[in-house]
Each structure stands twice: as structure tokens, then as C-alpha cells.
Design a protein around this motif. Structure first.
Motif, mmCIF file in Angstrom:
data_model
loop_
_atom_site.group_PDB
_atom_site.id
_atom_site.type_symbol
_atom_site.label_atom_id
_atom_site.label_comp_id
_atom_site.label_asym_id
_atom_site.label_seq_id
_atom_site.Cartn_x
_atom_site.Cartn_y
_atom_site.Cartn_z
ATOM 1 N N ILE A 216 -13.955 -19.102 29.338
ATOM 2 C CA ILE A 216 -14.156 -18.227 28.178
ATOM 3 C C ILE A 216 -12.823 -17.937 27.502
ATOM 4 O O ILE A 216 -12.709 -17.974 26.263
ATOM 5 N N ARG A 217 -11.783 -17.646 28.304
ATOM 6 C CA ARG A 217 -10.464 -17.396 27.720
ATOM 7 C C ARG A 217 -9.935 -18.634 26.997
ATOM 8 O O ARG A 217 -9.319 -18.532 25.921
ATOM 9 N N MET A 218 -10.169 -19.813 27.584
ATOM 10 C CA MET A 218 -9.700 -21.042 26.947
ATOM 11 C C MET A 218 -10.414 -21.276 25.622
ATOM 12 O O MET A 218 -9.793 -21.685 24.634
ATOM 13 N N LYS A 219 -11.720 -21.031 25.594
ATOM 14 C CA LYS A 219 -12.450 -21.209 24.342
ATOM 15 C C LYS A 219 -11.951 -20.237 23.273
ATOM 16 O O LYS A 219 -11.838 -20.595 22.094
ATOM 17 N N GLU A 220 -11.651 -19.010 23.668
ATOM 18 C CA GLU A 220 -11.111 -18.049 22.714
ATOM 19 C C GLU A 220 -9.747 -18.502 22.204
ATOM 20 O O GLU A 220 -9.446 -18.388 21.003
ATOM 21 N N ASN A 221 -8.917 -19.028 23.118
ATOM 22 C CA ASN A 221 -7.602 -19.514 22.696
ATOM 23 C C ASN A 221 -7.726 -20.712 21.762
ATOM 24 O O ASN A 221 -6.970 -20.840 20.791
ATOM 25 N N GLN A 409 -9.422 -31.293 28.292
ATOM 26 C CA GLN A 409 -10.008 -29.999 28.647
ATOM 27 C C GLN A 409 -10.938 -29.483 27.553
ATOM 28 O O GLN A 409 -12.015 -28.948 27.839
ATOM 29 N N LYS A 410 -10.549 -29.664 26.291
ATOM 30 C CA LYS A 410 -11.405 -29.191 25.204
ATOM 31 C C LYS A 410 -12.720 -29.949 25.181
ATOM 32 O O LYS A 410 -13.800 -29.363 24.988
ATOM 33 N N ILE A 411 -12.672 -31.271 25.377
ATOM 34 C CA ILE A 411 -13.905 -32.062 25.406
ATOM 35 C C ILE A 411 -14.806 -31.624 26.552
ATOM 36 O O ILE A 411 -16.032 -31.500 26.395
ATOM 37 N N ALA A 412 -14.212 -31.369 27.725
ATOM 38 C CA ALA A 412 -15.010 -30.917 28.868
ATOM 39 C C ALA A 412 -15.666 -29.573 28.581
ATOM 40 O O ALA A 412 -16.855 -29.358 28.884
ATOM 41 N N LEU A 413 -14.904 -28.644 27.987
ATOM 42 C CA LEU A 413 -15.462 -27.328 27.679
ATOM 43 C C LEU A 413 -16.573 -27.426 26.640
ATOM 44 O O LEU A 413 -17.593 -26.737 26.746
#
Length: 453
Positions: A216-221, A409-413
Motif C-alpha cells: 500500500i505504501r509503495m502504491k501511494e509512493n 515491482q510496479k508491474i507486480a503490484l
């Protein structure tokens, strides 16, 4: 002496009166109930009288003994039932439970604790052996046993025997028992103090929750980074186009060192343009084509492409692969980035270098997942670099942009999965890409038939 004599006289007189009254009472009772259970007392013969009295007392004692035995059986059955209930609750509770003795020996452990710690047969083993002598969890339990410290809602990391790092939430409290203090007076209220006789440790596996919070933090970033990139992309491109245009004009009109310098400006401009393009590709929101993807075919294509691009690389694929839903082009790009990194890591090893892509179908949190592991036998990852691998612009390569793993990482998320990196015990690095398996949708005809039924 006269007082003592008088006292003896009155005591003897009282005893004689008591015996006479008792004999009359027993005689009347014996005459009134000839068919009773108690034996008939013969008050004329002193020996028979004493014997009958003793038999009556023995009969009463036997009745009381039988009643006590019945009460004892009842209490024993109640205690056994309570013990069975307590054992069933402990065995089936989702949280891990450990009882540790004063010497640091685990006296009891439920199955949940064994699953969380990744070890079986915890009973009668020391905390240093189970947790590790330098682990934070062993230090917390030792502090609880030594000085009676209580730890509430603490979080520690534990490494299982298979090398998996888990985030564990723990609550540790001492087991106290009253102990006599010889320095206190016997009649004092504070004549006893509490002594630590053990520790109670409750554990919860927070690994999945921590990973979810991290996602969730990564998606927000990523969202914040995309907004920032959208604001500066136009200015960057305009500035680069202007610099490139002037450099081309200078190189075409000038000669010698000036033309050479203009050529270098063009080279650096192209490199900077590539970085900006990669950054925008990373920050731009992805548009996914939600289609079924055969992971085995996808991995096979990646292996062939790596062979064509890097013939010296030895790359193998094996394991179990299923079907996921998502964008085939994006997932191919993610696997290519991971496989290319592994091939570059083992390039110096020559024929001994090897990259392996393995797959497995595993269940996590009640859902089936496709795990794709990309491993190599290269030099591995420096421990200080592991937490920064997926940060944008972090790279250990002289000519790297630091966006390859960030894009993975973005593709995985975006596909509802995750990616993680670790070092292998045998040497080298290993990346795990987790993707949720495609959920089978029912046939509309079958669904309508069930609806009619």
C-alpha cells in the motif's frame, strides 16, 4: 494443692455424670429402634457397651469415607474435563502459545507456534536453540524471566530453518508466584513477594500483513511519483530537445575540438533522454490487458530471448506453471529484467555461470499463487543493498539507470502480486515473483441453469 485436689474432684464427678447420662441415652435409643442399622448397645456390660459404641463410630466413618470418595471422583472428573477443554482450546487457537520455564526451557507449545517458527518438537528445548542465541525474541524472553519485564505488541523478525524471514508480533508476560521473604516478620501483611517462575509468550504471524502494508505504501509512493513526473516531463523534454538542436548545429558548422565537444554533448543528451524515458515509463500509470496468460509459454519465450541476446548465458527453466490474468507484455518485461540481471551477474563466471527460472503453485492466505523464482550462482547482493534494490534510481551498475527492478515491482503490484529479493545459501541471488492465479469464471449457460434451479 487444695485447689488441684478440688479441680480433680470436680473433673471426675463431671465425667461420671456424663457417662451415666450417655448410657441412659443410648439405652433409650437402642430400645426404640430394635430393627435399625446400628447395633443394640448392652449398657449392663461395660465391655459390650464400648464395643458397640466403637462399631457405631466405625459405621459413621465408613459412610463419611464413601461420601468423600464420591466427592473426590466428581472433582477428579471435573478437573480432567477442564484439562481436556484447556488443551483443545490451546491446540486449536490461531495464535502461537509458548510456556517457558524459569530455566529458559520450553515446557509447552501449541501447533500454531510450531507453524509460525517453522520448527516442530519445541517442547523441552531451550529458547536459544529455538530462536537463536542472538535473536531479539530470545532476548525478550530472557529479560522477562530475569527481571519480570512485560512486552506488549512487540514486533520481531525471525528466520525459519528454510531461510524465510517472518515478521512476528509477540506479547510476553511473566508467570509469578508468591515466595516467602525471611526478612519480613511473620505477622506482617508484606511477608511474601512475587517470584518469576516462567513466561507466557503469545505470537502472531504478521508477515502477510506487513507485506500488504508495504504494498500500500509503495502504491501511494508510485502515485505521488507519477504526479511529480507528469509535471516535469514536459520541461525536461523541451530542454533536452533545445540542447540537442544547438549541439547538432554547432557540430555541423564547427570543426576540430568544437565539433568533438558538440558530439559529446549530443551523446550525453541522448543518455539523459533515455533516463527520462525510462523514468516516465516507470511513473506513468499502467494500462493492463486483463487476459489469461500461460506462464509456461511466457517463461519459454523469455528463455529464448535471453539466449538470443546473451548467447554465453546458461539459463534453464523448470517447475510447475499455471495460468494468470494480466498483461502479457508487461509480465514479459518484468521476467526479462530479472533474467537479464541474473545473466549479467554470472557473466564473469563463464561456463560455470547459471541462471534458473523455476515455478511452483502455492497457497498463501487461502488463495493460490504462482511463484516464479529467478536465481543465479553469481556473487550475490550486498546485505546493505537488499533494502534499496527496488528504489527508483538505485543501481550498482556503472551504466545502469536504477529503474529496472523498480519497474518489475510496479508491474507486480499492478497485477496484485509482489516481488522480493534474497541471497541464496549456496551463493548467488534469488528473486521471487508472486502472481495470483487466474480465477476460473463459470460458463454463463451453467450459471443461468443453476440460477433457474
Amino acid at each position: 494443692m487444695p485447689a488441684i485436689t478440688a479441680l480433680i474432684f470436680f473433673v471426675g464427678l463431671g465425667a461420671i455424670v456424663f457417662i451415666v447420662v450417655l448410657r441412659r441415652f443410648l439405652k433409650r435409643r437402642s430400645d426404640s429402634s430394635p430393627g435399625g442399622r446400628e447395633p443394640r448397645l448392652n449398657t449392663e456390660n461395660p465391655t459390650a457397651f464400648v464395643t458397640a459404641s466403637m462399631q457405631a463410630v466405625i459405621l459413621k466413618l465408613r459412610e463419611q469415607e464413601q461420601e468423600l470418595a464420591r466427592l473426590h471422583r466428581s472433582e477428579k472428573e471435573r478437573a480432567q474435563e477442564t484439562e481436556r477443554l484447556s488443551e483443545a482450546v490451546t491446540r486449536n487457537m490461531p495464535a502461537g502459545l509458548l510456556l517457558v520455564g524459569a530455566t529458559g526451557m520450553i515446557t509447552s507449545a501449541n501447533p500454531a507456534a510450531e507453524n509460525i517458527l517453522g520448527k516442530s518438537g519445541l517442547q523441552y528445548r531451550g529458547i536459544s536453540e529455538v530462536f537463536g542465541p542472538d535473536s531479539a525474541l530470545a532476548g525478550m524472553v530472557s529479560a522477562c524471566l530475569r527481571v519480570g519485564n512485560t512486552f506488549q505488541r512487540g514486533e520481531v523478525e525471525h528466520t525459519t530453518p528454510t531461510g524465510e524471514v517472518r515478521r512476528i508480533g509477540v506479547t510476553i508476560s511473566p508467570i509469578l508466584r508468591a515466595a516467602r521473604d525471611p526478612s519480613r516478620t511473620e505477622g506482617s501483611d508484606a511477608s511474601s513477594k512475587q517470584r518469576v517462575t516462567g513466561a507466557l509468550c503469545l505470537m502472531t504471524d504478521l508477515t502477510e500483513l506487513t507485506a500488504l502494508q508495504k504494498q500500500i505504501r509503495m502504491k501511494e509512493n508510485l502515485a505521488s511519483l507519477g504526479e511529480m513526473a507528469a509535471g516535469i516531463a514536459h520541461e525536461f523534454k523541451n530542454a533536452l530537445a533545445t540542447i540537442s538542436g544547438y549541439a547538432q548545429m554547432i557540430r555541423s558548422e564547427a570543426k576540430g575540438d568544437v565539433a568533438e565537444s558538440a558530439g559529446r554533448i549530443l551523446e550525453q543528451t541522448r543518455a539523459l533522454t533515455h533516463v527520462v524515458t525510462e523514468f516516465l515509463r516507470f511513473a506513468r500509470p499502467l494500462e493492463l490487458d486483463n487476459e489469461p496468460i500461460d506462464v509456461a509459454a511466457l517463461v519459454e519465450n523469455v528463455v529464448e530471448e535471453i539466449h538470443d541476446a546473451m548467447p554465453q548465458a546458461r539459463i534453464l527453466a523448470d517447475g510447475g506453471f499455471g495460468e494468470v490474468a494480466g498483461d502479457e507484455g508487461l509480465l514479459r518485461q518484468a521476467l526479462l529484467n530479472l533474467a537479464r540481471n541474473g545473466a549479467e551477474a554470472v557473466a564473469s563466471a563463464g561456463a560455470a555461470g547459471r541462471v534458473a527460472i523455476s515455478g511452483a503453485l502455492e497457497e498463501r492466505a487461502g488463495r493460490m499463487w504462482q511463484r516464479i523464482a529467478v536465481s543465479d550462482n553469481g556473487p550475490g547482493i550486498a546485505p546493505g543493498d537488499l533494502p534499496k534494490l527496488f528504489l527508483p534510481f538505485f543501481t550498482t551498475k556503472p551504466e545502469g539507470t536504477g529503474l529496472g527492478l523498480a519497474v518489475v515491482q510496479k508491474i507486480a503490484l499492478q497485477h496484485g502480486g509482489s516481488v522480493e529479493a534474497r541471497n541464496r545459501r549456496e551463493g548467488g541471488a534469488e528473486f521471487h515473483l508472486w502472481l495470483p492465479l487466474r480465477q476460473q469464471t463459470p460458463d454463463p449457460a451453467i450459471a443461468s441453469k443453476h440460477a433457474r434451479i
